[in-house]
Motif scaffolding. Structure first.
Motif, short mmCIF file in Angstrom:
data_model
loop_
_atom_site.label_atom_id
_atom_site.label_comp_id
_atom_site.label_asym_id
_atom_site.label_seq_id
_atom_site.Cartn_x
_atom_site.Cartn_y
_atom_site.Cartn_z
N VAL A 172 -2.70 11.62 6.02
CA VAL A 172 -1.29 11.25 5.85
C VAL A 172 -0.80 10.63 7.15
N ILE A 173 -0.18 9.46 7.02
CA ILE A 173 0.33 8.75 8.21
C ILE A 173 1.84 8.92 8.27
N CYS A 174 2.31 9.43 9.41
CA CYS A 174 3.76 9.62 9.51
C CYS A 174 4.29 9.14 10.85
N GLY A 175 5.58 9.11 10.97
CA GLY A 175 6.21 8.64 12.21
C GLY A 175 7.62 8.18 11.92
N LYS A 176 8.30 7.76 12.97
CA LYS A 176 9.69 7.32 12.77
C LYS A 176 9.70 5.91 12.17
N GLY A 177 10.84 5.53 11.66
CA GLY A 177 10.97 4.20 11.05
C GLY A 177 10.63 3.12 12.06
N GLY A 178 9.81 2.17 11.64
CA GLY A 178 9.48 1.04 12.49
C GLY A 178 8.41 1.32 13.54
N SER A 179 7.88 2.53 13.56
CA SER A 179 6.87 2.86 14.59
C SER A 179 5.54 2.15 14.32
N GLY A 180 5.32 1.78 13.06
CA GLY A 180 4.08 1.08 12.72
C GLY A 180 3.21 1.81 11.70
N LYS A 181 3.81 2.74 10.95
CA LYS A 181 3.05 3.51 9.95
C LYS A 181 2.34 2.61 8.95
N SER A 182 3.09 1.69 8.36
CA SER A 182 2.50 0.84 7.31
C SER A 182 1.47 -0.12 7.90
N THR A 183 1.75 -0.59 9.11
CA THR A 183 0.80 -1.49 9.78
C THR A 183 -0.51 -0.76 10.05
N ILE A 184 -0.42 0.44 10.61
CA ILE A 184 -1.63 1.22 10.92
C ILE A 184 -2.33 1.62 9.62
N SER A 185 -1.56 1.99 8.62
CA SER A 185 -2.17 2.34 7.31
C SER A 185 -3.00 1.17 6.81
N SER A 186 -2.43 -0.03 6.88
CA SER A 186 -3.11 -1.22 6.35
C SER A 186 -4.34 -1.56 7.18
N LEU A 187 -4.19 -1.52 8.49
CA LEU A 187 -5.34 -1.86 9.36
C LEU A 187 -6.47 -0.87 9.17
N LEU A 188 -6.09 0.39 9.07
CA LEU A 188 -7.10 1.44 8.91
C LEU A 188 -7.79 1.32 7.55
N ALA A 189 -7.00 1.06 6.53
CA ALA A 189 -7.57 0.91 5.17
C ALA A 189 -8.59 -0.22 5.17
N LYS A 190 -8.23 -1.33 5.76
CA LYS A 190 -9.15 -2.48 5.78
C LYS A 190 -10.39 -2.17 6.60
N ASN A 191 -10.21 -1.44 7.68
CA ASN A 191 -11.38 -1.07 8.49
C ASN A 191 -12.33 -0.17 7.71
N PHE A 192 -11.78 0.81 7.00
CA PHE A 192 -12.65 1.70 6.22
C PHE A 192 -13.40 0.91 5.14
N VAL A 193 -12.73 -0.04 4.53
CA VAL A 193 -13.41 -0.88 3.54
C VAL A 193 -14.57 -1.62 4.20
N LYS A 194 -14.28 -2.21 5.36
CA LYS A 194 -15.31 -2.96 6.09
C LYS A 194 -16.52 -2.07 6.40
N ASN A 195 -16.25 -0.80 6.59
CA ASN A 195 -17.34 0.13 6.90
C ASN A 195 -17.94 0.77 5.65
N GLY A 196 -17.62 0.19 4.49
CA GLY A 196 -18.31 0.60 3.27
C GLY A 196 -17.67 1.74 2.48
N PHE A 197 -16.46 2.15 2.86
CA PHE A 197 -15.79 3.23 2.13
C PHE A 197 -15.00 2.66 0.94
N SER A 198 -14.81 3.50 -0.07
CA SER A 198 -13.83 3.18 -1.12
C SER A 198 -12.49 3.70 -0.62
N VAL A 199 -11.51 2.84 -0.63
CA VAL A 199 -10.24 3.22 0.00
C VAL A 199 -9.08 3.10 -0.99
N LEU A 200 -8.32 4.18 -1.07
CA LEU A 200 -7.09 4.17 -1.84
C LEU A 200 -5.93 4.39 -0.88
N VAL A 201 -4.98 3.47 -0.90
CA VAL A 201 -3.74 3.67 -0.13
C VAL A 201 -2.69 4.19 -1.11
#
Ligand SMILES: Nc1ncnc2c1ncn2[C@@H]1O[C@H](COP(=O)(O)OP(=O)(O)O)[C@@H](O)[C@H]1O
Ligand SMILES: [Mg+2]
Length: 255
Positions: free
Chosen positions: A4-33
């Protein structure tokens, strides 16, 4: 693993969620956001996928869900939307968007003025996560709304770890302490991500956090991410910092 990714508004939660999701895919994981932020309409664009319909539609829509919850009053805990455990393959395709990489499910959005609060979304999100079984090659990344209401709703209880995104602000540092306290109280590991930092803010933030919890990653302030955020563009997956974050999580949470 479920994060679970949390933080204050505008801190970058959605950005980090997206970057991390794409990285896990690149590393061969099945990823659900899992998008549990009822106010965010931009996450799908950061991921480069379509906005899926509200998952609550599967149970008849928000009004129907709210009525079911009210009928159970005061025994709200007795309300159950799922009658069997789900794997990724059981999620109804009509409520998923994605490409050959990331899949996205959005629990529910506020669409109209005066439609009521987001409690029903919170209850659905908690049950969705709790009901979802993940195998070792699967990752669930839950992007939350700003603040800590989701702790009150119990969403973190159904995760393996909490990733707290901290931007260089007093408010974020105070929120980090609270998130650490709440995570510890439910026996969930909490890891910090320092985001949008430069050299001096990083030093200050490390001092303020005092080494009490693991800093999983430090992401510098990045003009290309800021521009993507302004334009509503998909984020770029390749970054050594995100790779380190993903390795850190795999190391801590491998199962
Ligand atoms: N490391 C970074 N460097 C520069 N801008 C960033 C960085 N991380 C996030 N942003 C920008 O900050 C804004 C808020 O990010 P977002 O992920 O939407 O935050 P949240 O989901 O926490 O509200 C966006 O415009 C995004 O592009
Ligand atoms: Mg967001």
């Amino acid at each position: 693993m479920k994060i679970v990714i949390c933080g204050k508004g505008g801190s970058g939660k959605s950005t980090i969620s997206s970057l991390l999701a794409k990285n896990f895919v690149k590393n061969g994981f099945s990823v659900l956001v899992v998008d549990t932020d009822e106010s965010n309409f931009g996450l799908h664009r950061q991921l480069g996928v379509d906005l899926p319909p509200d998952f609550m539609g599967y149970y008849g829509g928000k009004q129907t869900v709210v009525e079911k919850i009210f009928q159970a009053a005061p025994n709200y805990d007795s309300v159950s939307f799922f009658d069997k455990e789900w794997g990724f393959a059981d999620i109804p395709p009509a409520y998923l968007s994605g490409n050959d990489g990331v899949k996205l499910v959005a629990i529910g959005k506020i669409h109209e003025a005066g439609e009521g609060c987001a409690c029903a979304m919170g209850m659905m999100a908690k049950q969705f996560l709790g009901n979802l079984k993940v195998t070792p090659g699967e990752v669930v990344i839950t992007d939350t709304e700003a603040g800590i209401e989701h702790f009150g709703r119990g969403i973190e209880e159904n995760a393996d770890a909490v990733l707290m995104v901290i931007d260089p602000s007093y408010e974020s540092l105070k929120l980090a302490e609270k998130v650490a306290e709440l995570s510890t109280s439910i026996d969930k590991p909490v890891f910090f991500v320092l985001n949008k930092v430069d050299g001096s803010s990083e030093d200050f933030m490390r001092d303020a956090l005092g080494g009490r919890h693991a800093i999983a990653a430090v992401i510098p302030v990045d003009p290309s991410l800021a521009l993507a955020g302004l334009r509503g563009d998909e984020v770029e997956a390749d970054s050594a910092d995100i790779e380190r974050l993903s390795l850190f999580l795999r190391d801590k949470l491998a199962r």
